[in-house]
Scaffold this motif. Sequence first.
Motif, short mmCIF file in Angstrom:
data_model
loop_
_atom_site.label_atom_id
_atom_site.label_comp_id
_atom_site.label_asym_id
_atom_site.label_seq_id
_atom_site.Cartn_x
_atom_site.Cartn_y
_atom_site.Cartn_z
N VAL A 149 0.84 -1.20 0.00
CA VAL A 149 0.00 0.00 0.00
C VAL A 149 0.87 1.25 0.00
N ARG A 150 1.89 1.27 0.86
CA ARG A 150 2.79 2.43 0.88
C ARG A 150 3.53 2.56 -0.45
N ASP A 151 3.92 1.43 -1.04
CA ASP A 151 4.60 1.48 -2.34
C ASP A 151 3.69 2.12 -3.39
N TYR A 152 2.40 1.76 -3.36
CA TYR A 152 1.47 2.32 -4.34
C TYR A 152 1.33 3.83 -4.13
N ILE A 153 1.23 4.25 -2.86
CA ILE A 153 1.10 5.68 -2.55
C ILE A 153 2.33 6.44 -3.02
N ASP A 154 3.51 5.87 -2.77
CA ASP A 154 4.75 6.53 -3.19
C ASP A 154 4.84 6.63 -4.71
N ARG A 181 -8.55 6.05 -4.62
CA ARG A 181 -8.72 4.62 -4.47
C ARG A 181 -7.39 3.89 -4.64
N ILE A 182 -7.23 2.83 -3.85
CA ILE A 182 -6.08 1.94 -3.97
C ILE A 182 -6.59 0.61 -4.52
N PRO A 183 -6.06 0.14 -5.64
CA PRO A 183 -6.57 -1.10 -6.25
C PRO A 183 -6.52 -2.29 -5.29
N ASP A 184 -7.61 -3.03 -5.25
CA ASP A 184 -7.71 -4.25 -4.45
C ASP A 184 -7.47 -4.00 -2.96
N TYR A 185 -7.90 -2.83 -2.48
CA TYR A 185 -7.74 -2.51 -1.06
C TYR A 185 -8.97 -1.74 -0.61
N GLN A 186 -9.41 -1.99 0.63
CA GLN A 186 -10.68 -1.42 1.07
C GLN A 186 -10.60 0.06 1.43
N LEU A 198 -4.47 6.95 5.33
CA LEU A 198 -5.47 6.03 4.79
C LEU A 198 -6.83 6.39 5.37
N VAL A 199 -7.85 6.32 4.54
CA VAL A 199 -9.17 6.82 4.91
C VAL A 199 -10.24 5.80 4.52
N VAL A 207 -7.93 6.10 9.22
CA VAL A 207 -7.67 4.82 9.86
C VAL A 207 -6.19 4.53 10.03
N TYR A 208 -5.33 5.32 9.36
CA TYR A 208 -3.88 5.13 9.49
C TYR A 208 -3.18 6.39 9.03
N VAL A 209 -2.11 6.74 9.74
CA VAL A 209 -1.30 7.92 9.39
C VAL A 209 0.13 7.48 9.20
N TYR A 210 0.66 7.69 8.00
CA TYR A 210 2.06 7.37 7.74
C TYR A 210 2.95 8.49 8.26
#
Length: 211
Positions: A149-154, A181-186, A198-199, A207-210
């Motif tokens: 997920v972080r890789d996709y965001i980066d 949206r993140i593919p294949d992730y809720q 992440l929201v 729901v998460y703060v990097y």
Amino acid sequence: MSLKRNLLLAGLALVGSAGLAQAEMSATTASDIEVRSGPGAEFPAVGVATRGSQATLDGCIEGSRWCRVDVNGMRGWVYAQYLSVEQNGERVVVQDHRDDLGIPTITYEETNSIQTGSVQAAQPGPNDQLLGPVGNGGDVVAITPPDEVRDYIDDNPVDTVQLSGNVVVGSTLPQSVVVHRIPDYQYSYVEVNHQPVLVDPGTHRVVYVYQ
């Protein structure tokens, strides 16, 4: 016999109380928690300690939920109900077992050496929207996103959104904020005050703060 010590850390003076048997204790964060520069919601946020982080607990203020910790390279204050320690082979919540755990009692004093610029926070403009308050009731479950997920965001950066308020798990983004949206992730993602978060796309709850 009274044992006292004075600590001057990041502009904080901590004074140990009588009967202090040990200078510090090991604790674990029970959820994603916000670390603040002082024992109160009015103090600037230093950062967020993720669930399961190992912390060094100096002590807690008498009659207060605030405790002072070193965690993930941050020094600051967190709520006692979000810290657990080991007692007789079991994990127990600090807030519920302060007396029988022998948690040291400390006090907080502001000193002249406080460096107000030591916490680098985003400075939203006067017309920026406000982050909603953190929800009550424990209906936000702390998550541990996979590395992908972080890789996709980066790999897919987005423009940052400037909002007034602290970006913490459980806070609500304005509905006008566009999440991605993140593919294949809720969960979806967005960058708020230069922090990826992440929201939940349905509620806009963080729901998460990097870090």
